[in-house]
Design a protein around this motif. Sequence first.
Motif, PDB file in Angstrom:
ATOM      1  N   MET A   1       0.848  -1.177   0.000  1.00 27.21           N
ATOM      2  CA  MET A   1       0.000   0.000   0.000  1.00 27.21           C
ATOM      3  C   MET A   1       0.892   1.238   0.000  1.00 27.21           C
ATOM      4  N   ALA A   2       0.522   2.217  -0.829  1.00 25.26           N
ATOM      5  CA  ALA A   2       1.315   3.439  -0.945  1.00 25.26           C
ATOM      6  C   ALA A   2       1.005   4.361   0.228  1.00 25.26           C
ATOM      7  N   PRO A   3       2.020   5.084   0.690  1.00 30.27           N
ATOM      8  CA  PRO A   3       1.771   6.050   1.766  1.00 30.27           C
ATOM      9  C   PRO A   3       0.860   7.177   1.270  1.00 30.27           C
ATOM     10  N   PRO A   4       0.072   7.781   2.148  1.00 28.76           N
ATOM     11  CA  PRO A   4      -0.862   8.842   1.736  1.00 28.76           C
ATOM     12  C   PRO A   4      -0.179  10.041   1.084  1.00 28.76           C
ATOM     13  N   LEU A   5       1.066  10.322   1.469  1.00 31.16           N
ATOM     14  CA  LEU A   5       1.774  11.464   0.896  1.00 31.16           C
ATOM     15  C   LEU A   5       2.023  11.258  -0.594  1.00 31.16           C
ATOM     16  N   ALA A   6       2.284  10.026  -1.001  1.00 33.84           N
ATOM     17  CA  ALA A   6       2.554   9.743  -2.407  1.00 33.84           C
ATOM     18  C   ALA A   6       1.317  10.003  -3.267  1.00 33.84           C
ATOM     19  N   LEU A   7       0.151   9.874  -2.704  1.00 37.24           N
ATOM     20  CA  LEU A   7      -1.065  10.113  -3.466  1.00 37.24           C
ATOM     21  C   LEU A   7      -1.293  11.603  -3.707  1.00 37.24           C
ATOM     22  N   MET A   9       1.083  13.883  -4.226  1.00 32.94           N
ATOM     23  CA  MET A   9       2.116  14.491  -5.061  1.00 32.94           C
ATOM     24  C   MET A   9       1.666  14.509  -6.521  1.00 32.94           C
ATOM     25  N   ILE A  10       1.755  15.674  -7.136  1.00 28.13           N
ATOM     26  CA  ILE A  10       1.377  15.827  -8.537  1.00 28.13           C
ATOM     27  C   ILE A  10       2.643  16.016  -9.342  1.00 28.13           C
ATOM     28  N   GLY A  11       2.813  15.191 -10.341  1.00 25.77           N
ATOM     29  CA  GLY A  11       3.996  15.256 -11.179  1.00 25.77           C
ATOM     30  C   GLY A  11       3.763  16.083 -12.425  1.00 25.77           C
ATOM     31  N   PRO A  12       4.778  16.210 -13.254  1.00 27.02           N
ATOM     32  CA  PRO A  12       4.658  17.025 -14.471  1.00 27.02           C
ATOM     33  C   PRO A  12       3.638  16.464 -15.465  1.00 27.02           C
ATOM     34  N   TRP A  13       3.476  15.153 -15.529  1.00 26.78           N
ATOM     35  CA  TRP A  13       2.505  14.572 -16.446  1.00 26.78           C
ATOM     36  C   TRP A  13       1.077  14.921 -16.025  1.00 26.78           C
ATOM     37  N   GLU A  14       0.833  14.895 -14.738  1.00 28.07           N
ATOM     38  CA  GLU A  14      -0.511  15.228 -14.247  1.00 28.07           C
ATOM     39  C   GLU A  14      -0.832  16.701 -14.482  1.00 28.07           C
TER      40      GLU A  14
END
Length: 69
Positions: A1-7, A9-14
């Motif tokens: 399961m991914a940590p909530p912080l990773a969800l 984070m918005i990257g350049p593609w998004e």
Amino acid sequence: MAPPLALAMIGPWEIGLIVLVVIVLFGAKKLPQLGQGLGAGIRNFKDAVSGQEEEKKIDPGKPEAKPEE
């Protein structure tokens, strides 16, 4: 399961995808008007939250405009 912080984070593609969707929905000609409207809304919100009145300071060098009768 991914940590909530990773969800969150918005990257350049998004960001690119969001910009593309906004351009397709509103068109390139409407974007400046949307930006102005958003900026005015944020300014009004900040003024309301800080408790400032909508009164503008009167420049002492300018005479006040008198209402016509």
